[in-house]
Design a protein around this motif. Structure first.
Motif, PDB file in Angstrom:
ATOM      1  N   ARG A 220     -91.780  -8.081 -20.125  1.00 33.61           N
ATOM      2  CA  ARG A 220     -93.242  -7.692 -19.958  1.00 33.61           C
ATOM      3  C   ARG A 220     -94.055  -8.492 -19.529  1.00 33.61           C
ATOM      4  O   ARG A 220     -95.248  -8.321 -19.039  1.00 33.61           O
TER       5      ARG A 220
ATOM      6  N   GLU B  85     -89.336  -7.734 -24.761  1.00 33.82           N
ATOM      7  CA  GLU B  85     -90.571  -8.257 -24.668  1.00 33.82           C
ATOM      8  C   GLU B  85     -91.010  -9.261 -23.564  1.00 33.82           C
ATOM      9  O   GLU B  85     -91.878  -9.384 -23.010  1.00 33.82           O
TER      10      GLU B  85
ATOM     11  N   ARG C 138     -94.669 -10.742 -29.382  1.00 37.12           N
ATOM     12  CA  ARG C 138     -95.464 -10.268 -28.081  1.00 37.12           C
ATOM     13  C   ARG C 138     -96.619 -11.211 -27.950  1.00 37.12           C
ATOM     14  O   ARG C 138     -97.279 -11.478 -26.980  1.00 37.12           O
TER      15      ARG C 138
ATOM     16  N   ARG D 127     -91.809  -7.878 -33.920  1.00 34.49           N
ATOM     17  CA  ARG D 127     -91.693  -7.501 -32.652  1.00 34.49           C
ATOM     18  C   ARG D 127     -93.379  -7.969 -31.820  1.00 34.49           C
ATOM     19  O   ARG D 127     -93.746  -8.598 -30.916  1.00 34.49           O
TER      20      ARG D 127
END
Length: 328
Positions: free
Chosen positions: A188, A185, A286, A282
């Protein structure tokens, strides 16, 4: 003399054939658990199998392993042998390492206490072991040197564990899963508003506040906006966490609890709490890495589900009144 040799040979062949044939006949009438500890010799394993009536004899087991194992060795682990299994099935299973597997799902938003209870109920250690493991902050020191416990680092997911796994090995697996997800993550986004520990702490608040996936980034944005303005976060789940760790949680949050003198109480102490209050999933990680850019400063539960977000206190008070009326 020749006759004697022939007779002895015939008897030996017959005995070997009979013993070999026993390996293909079902033996145990009930399910049997077999634990092969690391360091156990093959002879000791065969003795255990004979004692539990899973093989007819250690000799029969040795014969099979010599001629059929093809270089394989018995593997350590926890095995559950079904009733009616043939000795060859048992030996093949131990050679292939088909150990009993446990499926354990750690729910998003579980705190360390909930993880300990769930793992103990699944037969992986006991709660006191997990309480001690929760202090092993050296496992994440490179990621979060300020962490005082592993709260937030037991990643919520569905796990397949080999039966008989110890609590420490399972706990390390949960932490390693966190490391993997965090790395995925983090890659990203180019920049973040805070460091890893701050981000995971924020993610835990988001996890506690909303189960609605499309709201998570917006909730994270509200908290970031309040932090940037020096406003109290006033996050109810942090008060619940504070009460639980003090042994004062009765299952109901009251207005009087907003004044509890605890650093996790974000109604009284500014900024983020000292650390995560649960294990964020998750999606919440995020969201904390990429909070929505907006001007909202407040949110409250909506009568139909989800939340109503407001820019001003006046708007927020109207939304609170609407929610309160819906509960009557």
């Amino acid at each position: 003399m020749v006759i004697v040799v022939v007779i002895v040979t015939a008897c030996a062949v017959a005995a070997a054939a009979w013993t070999w044939s026993q390996l293909w006949r079902p033996r145990s009438a009930v399910d049997v658990e077999v634990v092969v500890a690391a360091g156990t010799s093959g002879r000791e394993v065969l003795q255990l199998l004979e004692e539990t009536d899973l093989v007819p004899s250690t000799l029969a087991g040795r014969l099979y392993l010599r001629f059929a194992a093809k270089g394989q060795s018995i593997r350590f682990g926890h095995y559950r042998i079904a009733a009616g299994s043939r000795p060859v099935d048992v030996l093949d299973r131990l050679l292939e390492g088909r150990v009993e597997m446990l499926t354990v799902t750690v729910l998003e938003g579980s705190d360390i206490s909930a993880v300990a209870t769930q793992m103990a109920a699944s037969g992986i250690g006991d709660e006191s072991e997990w309480d001690l493991l929760a202090t092993r902050t050296e496992w994440v020191r490179d990621l979060a040197p300020e962490a005082t416990s592993l709260e937030g680092f037991f990643f919520p997911d569905t796990y397949q564990f080999a039966g008989g796994i110890g609590a420490e090995a399972a706990a390390r697996h949960l932490v390693e899963r966190f490391r993997l997800v965090w790395a995925e993550e983090r890659s990203r986004v180019e920049t973040t508003w805070g460091d890893l520990f701050e981000t995971v702490t924020l993610a835990s608040l988001v996890e506690a506040e909303t189960p609605v996936s499309e709201e998570r980034e917006r909730v994270a944005g509200v908290f970031v906006n309040r932090l940037n303005r020096g406003m109290l976060l006033q996050c109810d789940p942090t008060v619940v966490f504070a009460l639980k760790r003090r042994g004062e949680w009765s299952g109901r949050l009251l207005r009087v609890h907003w004044g509890v003198d605890d650093p996790y109480n974000t109604y009284r102490f500014p900024g983020l709490p000292p650390g995560p209050i649960n294990s964020p999933g998750r999606a919440s990680i995020r969201a904390a890495l990429s909070p929505e850019d907006h001007r909202y400063l407040y949110f409250v539960a909506a009568p139909g589900g989800g939340h109503v977000f407001s820019h001003t206190l006046a708007e927020h008070n109207r939304a609170v009144a609407l929610w309160q009326r819906s509960r009557r």
